[in-house]
Scaffold this motif. Structure first.
Motif, PDB file in Angstrom:
ATOM      1  N   GLN A  95       0.861  -1.185   0.000  1.00  0.00           N
ATOM      2  CA  GLN A  95       0.000   0.000   0.000  1.00  0.00           C
ATOM      3  C   GLN A  95       0.899   1.237   0.000  1.00  0.00           C
ATOM      4  OE1 GLN A  95      -2.335   0.737   3.547  1.00  0.00           O
ATOM      5  NE2 GLN A  95      -4.008   1.602   2.359  1.00  0.00           N
ATOM      6  N   ILE A  96       0.964   1.891  -1.142  1.00  0.00           N
ATOM      7  CA  ILE A  96       1.654   3.164  -1.209  1.00  0.00           C
ATOM      8  C   ILE A  96       0.833   4.185  -0.436  1.00  0.00           C
ATOM      9  CG2 ILE A  96       2.418   4.996  -2.783  1.00  0.00           C
ATOM     10  CD1 ILE A  96       2.908   2.747  -4.851  1.00  0.00           C
ATOM     11  N   LEU A  97       1.500   5.098   0.237  1.00  0.00           N
ATOM     12  CA  LEU A  97       0.822   6.047   1.117  1.00  0.00           C
ATOM     13  C   LEU A  97      -0.314   6.761   0.401  1.00  0.00           C
ATOM     14  CD1 LEU A  97       0.915   7.225   3.973  1.00  0.00           C
ATOM     15  CD2 LEU A  97       2.366   9.050   3.070  1.00  0.00           C
ATOM     16  N   GLY A  98      -1.507   6.663   0.987  1.00  0.00           N
ATOM     17  CA  GLY A  98      -2.662   7.356   0.427  1.00  0.00           C
ATOM     18  C   GLY A  98      -3.347   6.624  -0.700  1.00  0.00           C
ATOM     19  N   GLN A  99      -2.856   5.443  -1.030  1.00  0.00           N
ATOM     20  CA  GLN A  99      -3.448   4.702  -2.135  1.00  0.00           C
ATOM     21  C   GLN A  99      -4.051   3.383  -1.640  1.00  0.00           C
ATOM     22  OE1 GLN A  99      -0.962   4.435  -5.611  1.00  0.00           O
ATOM     23  NE2 GLN A  99      -0.094   6.471  -5.297  1.00  0.00           N
ATOM     24  N   LYS A 100      -4.640   2.653  -2.578  1.00  0.00           N
ATOM     25  CA  LYS A 100      -5.318   1.433  -2.152  1.00  0.00           C
ATOM     26  C   LYS A 100      -4.333   0.281  -1.999  1.00  0.00           C
ATOM     27  CE  LYS A 100      -6.823  -0.417  -6.625  1.00  0.00           C
ATOM     28  NZ  LYS A 100      -8.021  -0.850  -7.390  1.00  0.00           N
ATOM     29  N   VAL A 101      -4.819  -0.767  -1.402  1.00  0.00           N
ATOM     30  CA  VAL A 101      -4.010  -1.952  -1.157  1.00  0.00           C
ATOM     31  C   VAL A 101      -3.917  -2.755  -2.448  1.00  0.00           C
ATOM     32  CG1 VAL A 101      -3.772  -4.024   0.236  1.00  0.00           C
ATOM     33  CG2 VAL A 101      -4.808  -1.967   1.223  1.00  0.00           C
ATOM     34  N   MET A 112       3.912   0.547   2.428  1.00  0.00           N
ATOM     35  CA  MET A 112       3.679  -0.420   3.502  1.00  0.00           C
ATOM     36  C   MET A 112       3.484  -1.775   2.838  1.00  0.00           C
ATOM     37  SD  MET A 112       3.189  -0.821   6.811  1.00  0.00           S
ATOM     38  CE  MET A 112       2.191   0.278   7.818  1.00  0.00           C
TER      39      MET A 112
END
Lengths: 117, 112
Positions: free
Chosen positions: B37-43, B89
């Motif tokens: 999961q890039i910050l602010g984006q979807k999993v 993450m």
């Protein structure tokens, strides 16, 4: 391929009130499962509730319940008696049922829920 | 209650370095996954693993990535030569024969 749409990027609800988060999905599969996961500020991914697509009865888990409309491919989450600890990002995620092999979750873009006093 | 554990919780690495993210799935689980999961984006799904081989991988999971289950307990994700865009993450997840996938707390990777 599965697609998932969560049309509400952000929602706000007062403590003790009820809120409904929407989710629609598209799949060609007939046997699948649907999940709602919660991601609080700690960023941990926590299972909230799951629904088997073959079951007509809507799943319920304490204050959390779903409204599953299979024909409409809709899977909304209702949170009753909202609490401050419910503040989180909520993700809808379908998953195909496969036997004997791994089968991934496909996540929507999420709905950020803020519970206020 | 059994849980998926991931180490490290946070790692900072220089661009071009190799990174190994480690996961201990729930005992007796059979299916294993990595998501990011890039910050602010979807999993986003990266890879699934069953019976000691990859079941499925996404377009993100290119030759820079590899997974391994070296000793029957750990499940690792290796990124050979990290790029700035690998900052994210990374979640490990595992699943028993039932249908619920359980996630670890994540490893936050920062590439500088």
């Amino acid at each position: 391929a599965q697609t998932v749409t969560q049309s509400q990027p952000e929602m706000s609800v007062q403590e003790a009130e009820t809120v409904t988060l929407s989710c629609t999905y598209d799949t060609s599969e007939s046997n699948y499962y649907l999940f709602w996961y919660k991601q609080p500020p700690s960023r941990q991914m926590i299972l909230v509730i799951r629904q088997e697509a073959y079951k007509q009865q809507n799943a319920t888990e304490n204050r959390f319940s779903v409204n599953f409309q299979k024909a409409a491919k809709s899977f909304s989450l209702k949170i009753s008696d909202s609490q401050l600890g419910d503040t989180a990002m909520y993700f809808c995620a379908p998953r195909v049922h496969n036997t004997g092999t791994a089968s991934k979750l496909t996540f929507g873009t999420g709905t950020r829920l803020q519970v206020t006093l | 209650e059994p849980e998926v554990t991931q180490t490290p919780s946070h790692q900072v690495t220089q661009m071009g370095q190799e990174v190994i993210l480690r996961c201990v799935p729930i005992s007796n689980h059979l299916y294993f996954y990595w998501y990011r999961q890039i910050l602010g984006q979807k999993v986003e799904f990266l890879v699934s693993f069953y019976n000691n081989e990859i079941s499925e991988k996404s377009e993100i999971f290119d030759d820079q990535f590899s997974v391994e289950r070296p000793d029957g307990s750990n499940f690792t994700l290796k990124i050979r030569s990290t790029k700035l865009e690998d900052s994210a993450m990374y979640f490990c997840a595992s699943q028993a024969a039932g249908n619920t996938i359980y996630f670890g707390e994540g490893s936050w990777l920062t590439v500088v």
